[in-house]
Design an enzyme around this catalytic site. Sequence first.
Site, short mmCIF file in Angstrom:
data_model
loop_
_atom_site.label_atom_id
_atom_site.label_comp_id
_atom_site.label_asym_id
_atom_site.label_seq_id
_atom_site.Cartn_x
_atom_site.Cartn_y
_atom_site.Cartn_z
CB THR A 88 -0.87 -0.11 1.27
OG1 THR A 88 -1.80 -1.15 1.02
CG2 THR A 88 -1.60 1.13 1.66
CB THR B 202 -4.49 0.30 -0.15
OG1 THR B 202 -4.05 -1.01 -0.48
CG2 THR B 202 -5.92 0.23 0.37
CG ASP C 6 -8.74 -5.60 3.78
OD1 ASP C 6 -7.92 -6.42 4.23
OD2 ASP C 6 -8.45 -4.43 3.50
CB SER D 284 -8.94 -0.77 6.10
OG SER D 284 -7.66 -0.22 6.14
CB SER D 285 -4.97 -2.71 9.34
OG SER D 285 -5.61 -3.94 9.36
N GLY E 139 1.10 -2.41 4.85
CA GLY E 139 1.40 -3.68 5.54
C GLY E 139 0.18 -4.42 6.04
N GLY E 140 -1.02 -4.07 5.55
CA GLY E 140 -2.21 -4.80 5.99
C GLY E 140 -2.34 -4.75 7.50
O1 DON Z 1 -6.11 -3.91 6.15
C1 DON Z 1 -5.71 -3.02 5.46
O2 DON Z 1 -5.66 -1.90 5.87
C2 DON Z 1 -5.19 -3.39 4.09
N1 DON Z 1 -6.24 -3.76 3.22
C3 DON Z 1 -4.41 -2.26 3.54
C4 DON Z 1 -3.76 -2.74 2.35
C5 DON Z 1 -2.35 -3.02 2.57
O3 DON Z 1 -1.69 -2.55 3.45
C6 DON Z 1 -1.79 -3.93 1.56
N2 DON Z 1 -0.83 -4.74 2.12
N3 DON Z 1 -0.94 -5.75 2.68
#
Ligand code: DON
Length: 361
Positions: free
Chosen positions: A156, A174, A198, A242-243, A263-264
């Site tokens: 992201t 992202t 997600d 999301s995170s 980093g999700g």
């Molecule tokens: O949980 C989140 O916020 C993610 N979907 C954001 C996307 C992200 O950081 C991509 N990498 N893993």
Amino acid sequence: QGPAVFNRGIIARNIVQNVRESPLHPGVLVLADLSSYRACLRTPVSGSYRGYQIYGMPPPSSGGIAALEALNLLERYPLEDLIREGETFVRIFSQAQRIAFMDRKHCLADADFVDIPRSKLISKKWARSRMRLIRHSSSTREEIARRLGLAGNERTSHISIMDALGNALAMTTTIEHYFGSAMVVPGRGFVLNNELTDFDAEPHRAFGRRRVPSLNRVESERKPRRTAVDIPASLGGKRPLSSMSPTLVFKDGKPYASLGSPGGTQIIGVVLNVLVNLIDFHMSAEEAVHAPRLIHRGQGIEVEEEFFRNNPWMATWQSKGILVEVREPFGDLQLVLVENPEEGWLSGASDPRGEGTTQGI
Ligand code: DON
């Protein structure tokens, strides 16, 4: 031609056609999905940490609430007096994250569909009552192995900016994984996201002995969403949890720091590492971003190789059955810090783990 061309004009029609006619994975997107979409202005969640005011992202991101809950727990301990990589610090720091992740899992989802006890979760009183849960991690190796299958290297983007007038910005954006859903809209030059990953794949979760519907599941029926109730076509449209944790920190009412990371689900812990490095351990911007990291996403301690190498006692924890997973470096944090509020000095640090840079203009 303004935003309308994107969500109801020719570009919207191109997106819908591209998704529906994909030779590999045709989807069910319709024009109304795009035309009823609203980008919402949301009030940040905020709280204090040792005299600093922290502003974070509200739902549908879990970042702000989880980070504030962990900070409230950490505030109850004199971290400043502890050795940053010592056993006591690691236990408290990892457990605060574990508890915040547990509450994240059970309480957070799209607030249009689910009532979220947000003020409770970020209150000092709640942190006081959750303290009793601080203990050694007791996850099993199987749990970690299951999660490892999901850990990815996806990226992201985060950008942090401050200007001479004292404006501060923290922005995370992202399309989820590298190249999103891997669909490019012909002639338009952008990739479509794969944010559906997600959502919870499991419709139910274990909650003690009970099975409860998971809040972050895709709705099985299409209900109207609250942020678009005046739009008749707007049914469904639940936003995934999301995170992302774009974070602004204020001191005495003035901007002090802007930070965030990709980093999700790692994002929350990565941001917490840097906040604690700055506020508790008084590190410079660069030191705070470079320092080896430790996170806990509810299943076990995850630690960067350097952290593990520096601390031989961690291997003893492992031999006692405490889950300490040694990982390649994680996160890609961007930080702007007000070094000297009187003279207006700013310093920036871009994570050596990633591909960003700092720029002064
Ligand atoms: O949980 C989140 O916020 C993610 N979907 C954001 C996307 C992200 O950081 C991509 N990498 N893993």
